[in-house]
Structure formats: structure tokens, C-alpha cells
Design a protein around this motif. Structure first.
Motif, PDB file in Angstrom:
ATOM      1  N   GLU A  23     -11.365  -5.610  61.415  1.00  0.00           N
ATOM      2  CA  GLU A  23      -9.814  -4.748  60.987  1.00  0.00           C
ATOM      3  C   GLU A  23      -8.976  -5.684  61.043  1.00  0.00           C
ATOM      4  OE1 GLU A  23     -10.320  -1.984  61.991  1.00  0.00           O
ATOM      5  OE2 GLU A  23     -12.778  -1.342  62.398  1.00  0.00           O
ATOM      6  N   LEU A  24      -9.278  -6.948  60.714  1.00  0.00           N
ATOM      7  CA  LEU A  24      -7.640  -7.629  59.663  1.00  0.00           C
ATOM      8  C   LEU A  24      -6.985  -8.321  58.671  1.00  0.00           C
ATOM      9  CD1 LEU A  24      -6.607 -10.457  62.265  1.00  0.00           C
ATOM     10  CD2 LEU A  24      -5.544  -8.469  61.963  1.00  0.00           C
ATOM     11  N   HIS A  25      -8.455  -6.777  57.783  1.00  0.00           N
ATOM     12  CA  HIS A  25      -8.132  -6.648  56.275  1.00  0.00           C
ATOM     13  C   HIS A  25      -9.760  -5.340  55.781  1.00  0.00           C
ATOM     14  CE1 HIS A  25     -12.862  -7.853  56.804  1.00  0.00           C
ATOM     15  NE2 HIS A  25     -12.520  -8.927  57.314  1.00  0.00           N
ATOM     16  N   ASP A  26      -9.666  -5.254  54.884  1.00  0.00           N
ATOM     17  CA  ASP A  26      -9.972  -3.936  54.227  1.00  0.00           C
ATOM     18  C   ASP A  26     -11.786  -4.432  54.532  1.00  0.00           C
ATOM     19  OD1 ASP A  26      -7.884  -3.440  53.247  1.00  0.00           O
ATOM     20  OD2 ASP A  26      -8.576  -3.983  51.038  1.00  0.00           O
ATOM     21  N   TYR A  27     -11.752  -2.430  55.640  1.00  0.00           N
ATOM     22  CA  TYR A  27     -12.771  -2.885  56.343  1.00  0.00           C
ATOM     23  C   TYR A  27     -14.214  -2.188  55.650  1.00  0.00           C
ATOM     24  CZ  TYR A  27     -16.125  -2.475  60.494  1.00  0.00           C
ATOM     25  OH  TYR A  27     -17.316  -2.478  60.781  1.00  0.00           O
ATOM     26  N   THR A  28     -15.244  -2.569  55.339  1.00  0.00           N
ATOM     27  CA  THR A  28     -17.046  -2.217  54.881  1.00  0.00           C
ATOM     28  C   THR A  28     -17.478  -1.614  55.865  1.00  0.00           C
ATOM     29  OG1 THR A  28     -16.143  -3.345  53.057  1.00  0.00           O
ATOM     30  CG2 THR A  28     -18.310  -2.409  53.205  1.00  0.00           C
ATOM     31  N   ASP A  29     -17.816  -0.545  56.308  1.00  0.00           N
ATOM     32  CA  ASP A  29     -18.744  -0.097  57.161  1.00  0.00           C
ATOM     33  C   ASP A  29     -19.693   0.279  56.613  1.00  0.00           C
ATOM     34  OD1 ASP A  29     -19.607   1.436  58.925  1.00  0.00           O
ATOM     35  OD2 ASP A  29     -17.881   2.917  59.895  1.00  0.00           O
ATOM     36  N   HIS A  30     -20.728  -0.510  56.738  1.00  0.00           N
ATOM     37  CA  HIS A  30     -22.592  -0.695  56.220  1.00  0.00           C
ATOM     38  C   HIS A  30     -22.780   0.483  56.947  1.00  0.00           C
ATOM     39  CE1 HIS A  30     -21.653  -4.566  54.004  1.00  0.00           C
ATOM     40  NE2 HIS A  30     -21.105  -3.781  55.226  1.00  0.00           N
ATOM     41  N   GLU A  31     -22.570   1.385  57.916  1.00  0.00           N
ATOM     42  CA  GLU A  31     -23.225   2.341  58.682  1.00  0.00           C
ATOM     43  C   GLU A  31     -22.882   4.206  58.144  1.00  0.00           C
ATOM     44  OE1 GLU A  31     -22.987   2.762  62.892  1.00  0.00           O
ATOM     45  OE2 GLU A  31     -23.083   0.534  62.836  1.00  0.00           O
ATOM     46  N   VAL A  32     -21.852   3.711  56.968  1.00  0.00           N
ATOM     47  CA  VAL A  32     -21.035   4.874  56.697  1.00  0.00           C
ATOM     48  C   VAL A  32     -21.725   4.771  54.432  1.00  0.00           C
ATOM     49  CG1 VAL A  32     -19.388   6.237  56.071  1.00  0.00           C
ATOM     50  CG2 VAL A  32     -20.214   5.874  57.819  1.00  0.00           C
ATOM     51  N   LYS A  33     -22.685   6.011  54.482  1.00  0.00           N
ATOM     52  CA  LYS A  33     -22.821   5.456  53.187  1.00  0.00           C
ATOM     53  C   LYS A  33     -21.725   6.932  52.206  1.00  0.00           C
ATOM     54  CE  LYS A  33     -27.124   3.264  52.111  1.00  0.00           C
ATOM     55  NZ  LYS A  33     -28.382   3.690  51.836  1.00  0.00           N
ATOM     56  N   LEU A  34     -21.754   7.054  51.296  1.00  0.00           N
ATOM     57  CA  LEU A  34     -21.151   7.771  50.692  1.00  0.00           C
ATOM     58  C   LEU A  34     -21.920   8.641  49.610  1.00  0.00           C
ATOM     59  CD1 LEU A  34     -17.610   6.082  49.700  1.00  0.00           C
ATOM     60  CD2 LEU A  34     -17.860   7.494  51.624  1.00  0.00           C
TER      61      LEU A  34
ATOM     62  N   ASP B 188     -22.087   8.312  46.655  1.00  0.00           N
ATOM     63  CA  ASP B 188     -22.303   7.456  45.346  1.00  0.00           C
ATOM     64  C   ASP B 188     -23.474   6.173  45.664  1.00  0.00           C
ATOM     65  OD1 ASP B 188     -20.857   6.017  46.292  1.00  0.00           O
ATOM     66  OD2 ASP B 188     -19.702   6.026  44.947  1.00  0.00           O
ATOM     67  N   GLY B 189     -23.952   6.442  47.260  1.00  0.00           N
ATOM     68  CA  GLY B 189     -25.073   4.959  47.056  1.00  0.00           C
ATOM     69  C   GLY B 189     -24.000   4.115  48.259  1.00  0.00           C
ATOM     70  N   HIS B 190     -22.445   3.537  47.572  1.00  0.00           N
ATOM     71  CA  HIS B 190     -22.063   2.540  48.504  1.00  0.00           C
ATOM     72  C   HIS B 190     -21.829   2.989  49.343  1.00  0.00           C
ATOM     73  CE1 HIS B 190     -21.779   2.616  43.813  1.00  0.00           C
ATOM     74  NE2 HIS B 190     -21.631   0.803  44.286  1.00  0.00           N
ATOM     75  N   HIS B 191     -21.601   1.743  50.680  1.00  0.00           N
ATOM     76  CA  HIS B 191     -20.505   1.780  52.068  1.00  0.00           C
ATOM     77  C   HIS B 191     -19.416   2.170  51.632  1.00  0.00           C
ATOM     78  CE1 HIS B 191     -24.598   0.621  53.465  1.00  0.00           C
ATOM     79  NE2 HIS B 191     -24.280  -0.686  52.585  1.00  0.00           N
ATOM     80  N   LEU B 192     -18.832   2.522  52.516  1.00  0.00           N
ATOM     81  CA  LEU B 192     -17.264   2.842  52.772  1.00  0.00           C
ATOM     82  C   LEU B 192     -16.232   2.013  53.052  1.00  0.00           C
ATOM     83  CD1 LEU B 192     -14.976   5.275  53.636  1.00  0.00           C
ATOM     84  CD2 LEU B 192     -15.493   4.594  55.771  1.00  0.00           C
ATOM     85  N   HIS B 193     -15.155   1.625  51.998  1.00  0.00           N
ATOM     86  CA  HIS B 193     -14.737   0.617  52.499  1.00  0.00           C
ATOM     87  C   HIS B 193     -13.377   1.376  52.500  1.00  0.00           C
ATOM     88  CE1 HIS B 193     -13.253  -2.951  50.893  1.00  0.00           C
ATOM     89  NE2 HIS B 193     -11.992  -2.751  50.231  1.00  0.00           N
ATOM     90  N   ARG B 194     -12.417   0.885  53.782  1.00  0.00           N
ATOM     91  CA  ARG B 194     -11.827   1.029  54.086  1.00  0.00           C
ATOM     92  C   ARG B 194     -10.458   0.081  54.490  1.00  0.00           C
ATOM     93  NH1 ARG B 194     -11.003   0.516  59.581  1.00  0.00           N
ATOM     94  NH2 ARG B 194     -13.102   0.584  60.616  1.00  0.00           N
ATOM     95  N   PRO B 195      -9.276   0.675  54.951  1.00  0.00           N
ATOM     96  CA  PRO B 195      -8.104  -0.109  54.797  1.00  0.00           C
ATOM     97  C   PRO B 195      -8.636  -0.792  57.331  1.00  0.00           C
ATOM     98  CG  PRO B 195      -6.884   1.442  54.257  1.00  0.00           C
ATOM     99  CD  PRO B 195      -8.783   2.037  54.299  1.00  0.00           C
ATOM    100  N   GLY B 196      -8.373  -2.009  57.169  1.00  0.00           N
ATOM    101  CA  GLY B 196      -7.991  -2.208  58.345  1.00  0.00           C
ATOM    102  C   GLY B 196      -7.538  -1.683  59.453  1.00  0.00           C
ATOM    103  N   ARG B 197      -7.869  -1.224  60.813  1.00  0.00           N
ATOM    104  CA  ARG B 197      -6.699  -0.334  61.716  1.00  0.00           C
ATOM    105  C   ARG B 197      -6.780  -1.029  62.774  1.00  0.00           C
ATOM    106  NH1 ARG B 197      -9.817   4.728  59.506  1.00  0.00           N
ATOM    107  NH2 ARG B 197     -11.745   3.982  61.340  1.00  0.00           N
ATOM    108  N   PHE B 198      -6.313  -2.683  62.439  1.00  0.00           N
ATOM    109  CA  PHE B 198      -6.539  -3.529  63.736  1.00  0.00           C
ATOM    110  C   PHE B 198      -5.174  -2.943  65.032  1.00  0.00           C
ATOM    111  CE2 PHE B 198      -5.221  -7.963  65.811  1.00  0.00           C
ATOM    112  CZ  PHE B 198      -5.885  -7.995  66.826  1.00  0.00           C
TER     113      PHE B 198
END
Length: 860
Positions: free
Chosen positions: A191-202, A204-214
Motif C-alpha cells: 500500500e506504499l505505492h499505487d496498488y493494483t488489485d488483481h481481484e477486481v476487474k473493471l 474494460d477487462g483491466h484490473h483496478l488501479h488505485r492509490p495506496g492506503r497505507f
């Protein structure tokens, strides 16, 4: 001590709150305002949270060893399990106002023994009759830090009730929370960098990319710790309920930390809603207590004019009644209100004093009417109502379904929730308000706990998610605690609460270490990891041995050995004293069988994860031991998982003499629990005194068979798991097929989720759909649409008739006349000078004539 200790614990309690506030102001508020907080600085949020909780642990230890124990020395254990000889000592209550706080210190005099109580209960045991002396209030301190409001006789305050249980819980909660905070510093580094959640698909078929929440994780963790400590130190039930709900909202935030995942948001909602069901019952209990007792305070508090306002415990357990539980006058008056009203009318007076005297006389008459059992029903409702809240928080049947789904949160959250905070709050509250429970209420607690421990143990046997195995294990162990408390084993239940906190937090953090290494929760994708992760593997093995209760009978063992033995002994004692009931044996057999299941599924987990050959070589090849910031807490917690049940000898210096968890808890034993409690409505019921099982004459009847049964169950479960999952002499698949109905029952979790969906969720949706379709869309929307049509028609009519025909025509006509008049005036503007001179002459002549005529008119 009476001044310093409350302030010390206050600071220890508020430090996590200060951490939460600083992190919120420094990180969350700027982020909310659109200011991007650099990830490099978010580490300081973790440092702050860790420093706050570690500081709280240090202050808690100072309070325990530096102030409390020197003033209240522990006594040598008189029995194998460490009961204190001084547990029944008479405690003298001396109100002592100090400074601005109202403080009450209960002195603990080691010289005043049970002989001060002359009353004896004369309860009959199988070996004959013996006179039993009850215990008075334990040493405690009560007071208020801040008064929120006074409503008549009701005082809502932020206060404290400090006894040995309080300081022990402070030390335990802050210690485990410190380990979890430190562990989380390494676990949550993603969570100390931009986080890619591979369990969430958008879409458009891509995984969720969000800011980290450390920083936000540690922010919630600090508030969570503060909330639990607030429950531990709370001096009244109103304050307890506030922090009870605050713990619930913190669990909502943390379980739903990965809120973008549907499973996480659903799990957070489920935990929040299910706990509200239990809290509804708790509110009923609170209303019953306030209505009939006039206070929410646990202990006695200084009142007006130097008088002492009796708390809940003092009102229910009075010295003149040998501290036995008895309904208060308010409870009797509530049930007998009609007779009291009639007695007041028959008194034939309107004087307030005379009316009160008549009412008091009738209450005394009702109390003497023992066959009618006045007031006991309200007492039962109050106790069971409070327990309903504990059913929700501690995930007891039938509200146990939320806890396994809580695994959707990060693993450090699971470790904290399942060991020292939320689920521990329910067991702790039962232990705190233990003097409130009648024998029938305790039986309800025991039966619910027994059902819970059995159902959860059977479900854990077939789970493949490593965290869900531990989750159902937690539910089962909480059932063991509730069973012990319900059967009269106050010390046994809270002893297991503390030992369980150590080995369950250890096992959850170990599971997080495994997940961190292989990036999977499925044990079918693991195997052989002890070679890659030796520290994690062998600390997890310590936890498995502790929860299984492995040890040498009647001597020593892992921490769970001592606490679980105490529970089984109390269950055996209950069976011994209630043999005539016909079903009391179930409260002994079921937990022993479930103990065997516990050993089986825990070693099944260990063998499938760490032993044998790798099942997924790709994951195995990439597996590695976790960093020291994560393995360090594992090693520390494994030490406590081994020795938390041990004690120190009497020759140790100062506060360490006779130091052990059982001795600490014995010093905090609630008032009125050193005597067997007979049933009121169930005449054949007897909640046996916890110390009976340790009497010398009861060794062969209770202690020896209970100890043998407990260790045999543990060894049987370990052996069976070894046969199936290590030596593979028995096939798990063949066993599953041979026991297909039972396997399906366990695999589908007894279909509780499906049942609740069918009974509650679908009918709710159906009723909501009916209301939405028929009432909302059909009736309400129909009425609104009809009114809208009518108003629109009226508006059209007004527009056509009023606006266009009248207003528009009037304005247009006036404009046309004005325009025409303006055009007529244009003819005067010819631009010819001669014509302008003629107009001036004519105008002058006209003005002269008018003036002349005006003058003649005035003269005439």
C-alpha cells in the motif's frame, strides 16, 4: 496508587486515539481536500501508530507491576490450576474522593478471611454437605473522568472501573496489538505505492488501479485499539455500549478495507448488520437494568452529600445475603407494580412519605413470597439481553455467520479481530457483568456456547481456505469460553480468552506470512513450505499444539492445555452435580468431542501447508520466508503460546511472586461466585462453584477423568490428522465419500447462509419489491404522477388563458399603442427651422393667453 493508576491507564488508553487524530489531520484530511500525500511520508503514520500502541503496552505493564500488584499481592496457588487462596477474602469498600475525580477504592486486606462471612449455603454434593462461604467484591477502583450529562438520577459519564481484570486485559490487548502493528508494517508494504488489485476487474477487462492506503490502515488500527481499551476500562454500561458500537464501526472499516472488492464490501455489511441484531437485545437488557436499578455503574460511586450510590454489583449481591444474587427492590416492584399500586391505594393517604412507606412494605412482602419468585424474571431478561449483544460480537450461534466472512480484510486485521479486540469484547463483557446473571441465564449462555463450539468445529474440518479454518476455529474457541462461563467457570472462561488471544493471533499472523509468500489462501496449492519458511512453520506448529491442548496431564503443557483443561473440568463438574437432568452429559461430551475435532483440523492445516511435497511448484518456487519485521512478532507470540499458562514460584521477588494468569484472574473474581448457584425456575439446576472440581475428594470423580478425557481428545485428533494428511494411510477422499452426508453438511457450513437467505433475505427482498412495485411505484408514484399531471394541466390553462390571452395581449397592446404614439411624435421632428420658430411663437402665445385667463380667474 489510587491517583496515579487511573491517570496511567487513561494515558495508555488515549495514546492510540491521539495517533488516530494525528494521522487523520496530517494525511487523511489533506487527501480529502485533493492534496496528494507522498508515499515516502506515509511510513511515519505507521511509526506513530506503532509508537502509540507500544507506549500503551509499556504504561499498562507499569500499571500492573509497578502499582497494582505491589498494592494487591498475589497468593500462592492452592490447586493445580492456580486458584488463589485469597479469592474469597472479604473486601472492604471505602469511598475516597480525590481531587476532581470521584474515586472509590476497595481495599484488599489479606488478613480478613472467609471467616468474616458467617452465612453458609449448605449446598449438597455427592460426597456430602459442606458449608460454603461466598466472596465479597474484588479489589477495585471506580471514578469519573468527565460527566457528559445528568438526567435526574441518571448520570452519563466517562468513567472507569479498574480491577485486576482491567489491568490484565490492558496488558494483553496492547501487547497483541503491538505485535500486529509491527507485523502489519511489513505485510501492508504494497500500500506504499499505487496498488493494483488483481481481484477486481473493471468493465474494460483491466484490473483496478488505485492509490495506496497505507496510512489509512494504521489510522483505523489505532482507532480499533482505542475502542477495545475503552470497553476494558469502562466504568458503566452506557459507556461500554458507546465503545461497543465504536468497535463495530472500526471492524466495518477494516473488514471492508478492500472496499472495491464485492466480497469485502459484502462481508463488512454482513458483520455490521448481524451485530446490530445482537445489539437490539442488548438495548433491551440495558433498559431492564436502568428501569429496575436506576444506574449503569458497575461499582459503587460517591453520590450527593457524601452518600454512596450502589452500583449494579452491590445491588444484586448484598453482604447481609451472603453475597448471593437476589433481585433488587426495583425488579420486584416492576413485576409487582399492580399489587404495590393497590397497597398504596389501600393505605388511604396522599402523603408522599406514607405512600413510599406503604410501597416499601409491599415490596418487602413480595420479597418474602419466595414461591412467587418476584423479580427473577426481570433479572433473567436483563442478563440474557446483555448476553444477546455478546452473541453478536463474539459470533455465537445463531449470529456466528459474520466472522468467517470477515476474512476479507487484511490478515493483520483478522489477527486482531480474532484474538484481542472485537470477538474478545463479547466474552470480556460476560465476564465483567458476571454478577448480573442468574442460574437460568448462565444455562442459556452455556447451551449457546456448546452449540457454537460444535457447529464451528465441524465446519472447520473441511475448509480449504487457510484463514477460514482459523476463523471457524475462533468461533469454536469462543464457544468454549462461553460454555465455561455459563457453567460457572468464570476463571476458566477468561483464562482461555487470554491464552487463546496469544496462540490465535500467532496462527493468523503465520497464515498471513504464508499468504504473503505464495499469494494464495487455498491450502490445496501449498505443501512442503516448512523448508522455505522454517520460522513461520514452526511457530505455527507451536500455535497448533497450544490450541489442541497438548501437555502432560496434571503437570504442565502449552498454554491451551491449562485453560482448556479447566473448561473440561468445569463441564465435568456440572455433569456431576446435574446428573438427574438427563441431558447435562451433553455439555461435557460435546466439548470433549469438539476438542478432538480442534486438534484434527489444526494439524490438518499444518500438514497441508507445511508438510509433504509441494502441490503447486510455481508457488513453491517463489515462496520465501517473511522479513524480520513479520517473523519477530511470530517468535514473541509463540513464547506466550507456550508459557502463558505457567506460573512463577512464590520465592520470586516483589510483584512476580506467585505470578500467573489464573492467580491474577482469581484476584479479580466477581462478587458472589464462590458459591454454587441453584436455579429458580429450573429447580433441578445447579451452577456449581468453580472450586469444587479441585477439592481433594473430587479428584477421582471430576479432575482425573476430565484431564484424561481432554488430553485423549487432543491426541486422538492429532493422530487421526497424521494418519490422513501426513502418513496418508487413510484417504481423505474415501473418508469424504463414506461420510458423504456429513461431509456435505460441513462443506456447506450447515447451510446457515442459505437458510438465512431463504428465511430473512429473500422475504425482505420480496416485501421490499412489493413495497417498491405496489406502494411506491403503483400508489405513491401514481398519486404523485397524477398530481403532477393535474398541476401541469392547470399550468397549461394558466399559460394559455392568463399568460397568453390576458397578460401577453395587454403587454403587446400597450407596446403597440406606445409604438404608434412614438411614430406620431416623429412627425413633429421635421428638421425645418422655420417650422420650429412657428411652434415656439404659437406656444408662447398660447402660454400668454393661458396665464392671462388664469390671472383673471384668480382675480374674479
Amino acid at each position: 496508587m489510587d491517583v496515579v493508576l487511573p491517570k496511567l491507564l487513561l494515558v495508555a488508553w488515549l495514546m492510540p486515539l491521539a495517533s488516530f487524530a494525528v494521522i487523520s489531520i496530517a494525511y487523511s484530511v489533506p487527501q480529502f481536500l485533493g492534496v496528494k500525500v507522498r508515499y515516502a511520508t506515509q511510513k511515519y503514520a505507521a511509526y506513530l501508530a506503532i509508537g502509540a500502541i507500544v507506549g500503551g503496552f509499556v504504561l499498562s505493564c507499569i500499571g500492573l507491576f509497578g502499582y497494582w500488584l505491589p498494592a494487591h499481592s498475589l497468593h500462592a496457588a492452592s490447586h493445580a490450576e492456580g486458584e488463589s487462596e485469597g479469592a474469597g477474602e472479604h473486601a472492604l469498600a471505602t469511598p475516597q474522593p480525590i481531587g476532581k475525580n470521584s474515586v472509590r477504592l476497595v481495599a484488599f486486606d489479606a488478613e480478613e478471611r472467609l471467616e468474616d462471612h458467617s452465612a453458609a449455603s449448605g449446598i449438597q454434593h455427592a460426597e456430602g454437605s459442606r458449608a460454603e462461604h461466598n466472596n465479597g467484591p474484588p479489589p477495585s477502583m471506580t471514578g469519573d473522568w468527565y460527566v457528559l450529562g445528568i438526567f435526574g438520577s441518571l448520570r452519563l459519564t466517562i468513567g472507569y472501573y479498574i480491577d485486576t481484570l482491567t489491568v490484565v486485559m490492558f496488558a494483553m490487548v496492547t501487547l497483541i496489538a503491538s505485535c500486529v502493528h509491527i507485523y502489519a508494517f511489513g505485510y501492508m508494504h504494497d500500500e506504499l505505492h499505487d496498488y493494483t488489485d488483481h481481484e477486481v476487474k473493471l468493465a474494460d477487462g483491466h484490473h483496478l488501479h488505485r492509490p495506496g492506503r497505507f496510512h489509512r490502515f494504521f489510522q483505523y488500527l489505532s482507532l480499533f485499539s482505542f475502542s477495545m481499551l475503552g470497553i476494558c476500562i469502562s466504568g458503566n454500561l452506557a459507556m461500554t455500549f458507546v465503545f461497543w458500537e465504536l468497535v463495530g464501526i472500526c471492524s466495518y472499516f477494516l473488514i471492508g478495507f478492500y472496499i472495491e472488492r464485492h466480497s469485502a464490501s459484502t462481508a463488512a455489511n454482513k458483520a455490521f448488520i448481524v451485530n446490530r441484531v445482537g445489539d437490539f437485545g442488548m438495548l433491551i437488557g440495558l433498559m431492564a437494568i436502568w428501569t429496575t436499578m436506576g444506574t449503569f455503574n458497575f461499582g459503587d460511586m460517591p453520590g450527593e452529600n457524601g452518600a454512596t450510590q450502589a452500583g449494579i454489583f452491590s445491588q444484586l449481591h448484598q453482604a447481609e445475603n451472603n453475597y448471593k444474587i437476589a433481585p433488587t427492590d426495583g425488579m420486584i416492584a416492576f413485576e409487582g407494580r399492580n399489587r404495590i399500586a393497590e397497597a398504596v391505594r389501600n393505605a388511604g393517604t396522599t402523603e408522599p412519605a406514607a405512600m413510599q412507606a406503604a410501597a416499601a412494605t409491599e415490596v418487602a412482602r413480595l420479597r418474602a413470597d419466595e414461591p412467587a419468585k418476584w423479580g427473577h424474571w426481570v433479572l433473567f431478561i436483563a442478563g440474557v439481553g446483555i448476553f444477546c449483544g455478546c452473541v453478536g460480537k463474539s459470533a455465537q450461534f445463531p449470529l456466528h455467520v459474520w466472522l468467517p466472512d470477515a476474512m476479507e480484510g487484511p490478515t493483520p486485521v483478522s489477527a486482531l479481530v480474532h484474538s484481542a479486540t472485537m470477538v474478545a469484547a463479547g466474552v470480556f463483557l460476560v465476564g465483567r457483568v458476571y454478577p448480573l446473571f442468574s442460574a437460568e441465564a448462565l444455562l442459556v449462555i452455556a447451551v449457546v456456547g456448546c452449540i457454537t463450539l460444535f457447529i464451528a468445529a465441524t465446519i472447520a474440518v473441511t475448509q480449504m481456505d487457510i484463514k477460514r479454518v482459523l476463523a471457524y476455529s475462533t468461533v469454536s474457541q469462543l464457544g468454549f469460553m462461553m460454555l465455561a462461563l455459563g457453567l460457572g467457570g468464570w476463571l476458566a472462561g477468561l483464562f482461555h480468552l487470554i491464552t487463546h488471544a496469544f496462540f490465535k493471533s500467532l496462527m493468523f499472523l503465520c497464515s498471513g506470512s504464508v499468504i504473503h509468500a505464495v499469494h494464495s489462501n487455498d491450502m490445496r496449492q501449498m505443501g512442503g513450505l516448512r523448508k522455505k519458511m522454517p520460522v513461520t512453520a514452526y511457530t505455527m506448529l507451536v500455535g497448533c499444539l497450544a490450541i489442541a491442548g497438548v501437555g502432560v496431564p496434571f503437570l504442565a503443557g502449552f498454554s491451551g492445555f491449562h485453560s482448556k483443561d479447566a473448561i473440561v473440568e468445569q463441564a465435568m463438574s456440572h455433569w456431576h452435580h446435574n446428573a438427574r437432568s438427563g441431558v447435562s452429559w451433553l455439555l461435557f461430551v460435546v466439548p470433549v468431542f469438539s476438542a478432538a475435532l480442534t486438534a484434527f483440523y489444526m494439524f490438518r492445516l499444518w500438514y497441508m501447508t507445511f508438510a509433504g511435497e509441494p502441490r503447486d511448484h510455481h508457488r513453491y518456487d517463489h515462496a520465501h520466508e517473511s522479513p524480520r519485521v513479520m517473523t519477530g512478532p511470530l517468535v514473541l507470540l509463540s513464547v506466550f503460546a507456550v508459557c502463558a499458562g505457567w506460573g512463577l514460584p512464590a520465592f520470586m521477588p516483589g510483584p512476580l511472586a506467585n505470578f500467573s494468569i489464573p492467580n491474577l484472574l482469581e484476584q479479580a473474581r466477581p462478587v458472589g461466585t464462590l458459591i454454587s448457584k441453584p436455579g429458580v425456575y429450573l429447580s433441578g439446576l445447579l451452577i456449581a462453584d468453580e472450586h469444587i472440581a479441585h477439592e481433594p475428594e473430587m479428584f477421582r470423580a471430576i479432575k482425573m477423568p476430565a484431564g484424561i478425557a481432554a488430553i485423549s481428545a487432543a491426541l486422538l485428533g492429532i493422530w487421526l490428522a497424521t494418519e490422513v494428511y501426513l502418513w496418508r494411510r487413510l484417504s481423505a477422499e474415501k473418508l469424504g465419500n463414506a461420510l458423504r452426508p456429513l461431509y456435505q453438511l460441513s462443506w456447506h457450513k450447515w447451510w446457515f447462509d442459505e437458510l438465512y437467505d431463504l428465511v430473512f433475505v429473500r422475504p425482505t427482498h420480496a416485501v421490499s419489491g412489493f413495497i417498491a412495485a405496489m406502494l411506491d411505484r403503483g400508489l405513491i408514484d401514481g398519486i404523485i404522477h397524477t398530481l403532477a399531471w393535474l398541476f401541469r394541466g392547470f399550468a397549461v390553462m394558466v399559460s394559455v388563458l392568463g399568460d397568453r390571452l390576458v397578460i401577453d395581449n395587454s403587454v403587446d397592446g400597450f407596446a403597440e399603442k406606445t409604438w404608434n404614439f412614438g411614430l406620431s411624435l416623429r412627425s413633429l421632428q421635421t428638421g425645418r427651422l422655420r417650422q420650429y420658430v412657428m411652434f415656439l411663437v404659437v406656444a408662447t402665445v398660447v402660454l400668454f393667453l393661458v396665464a392671462g385667463f388664469w390671472k383673471l380667474a384668480l382675480a374674479g
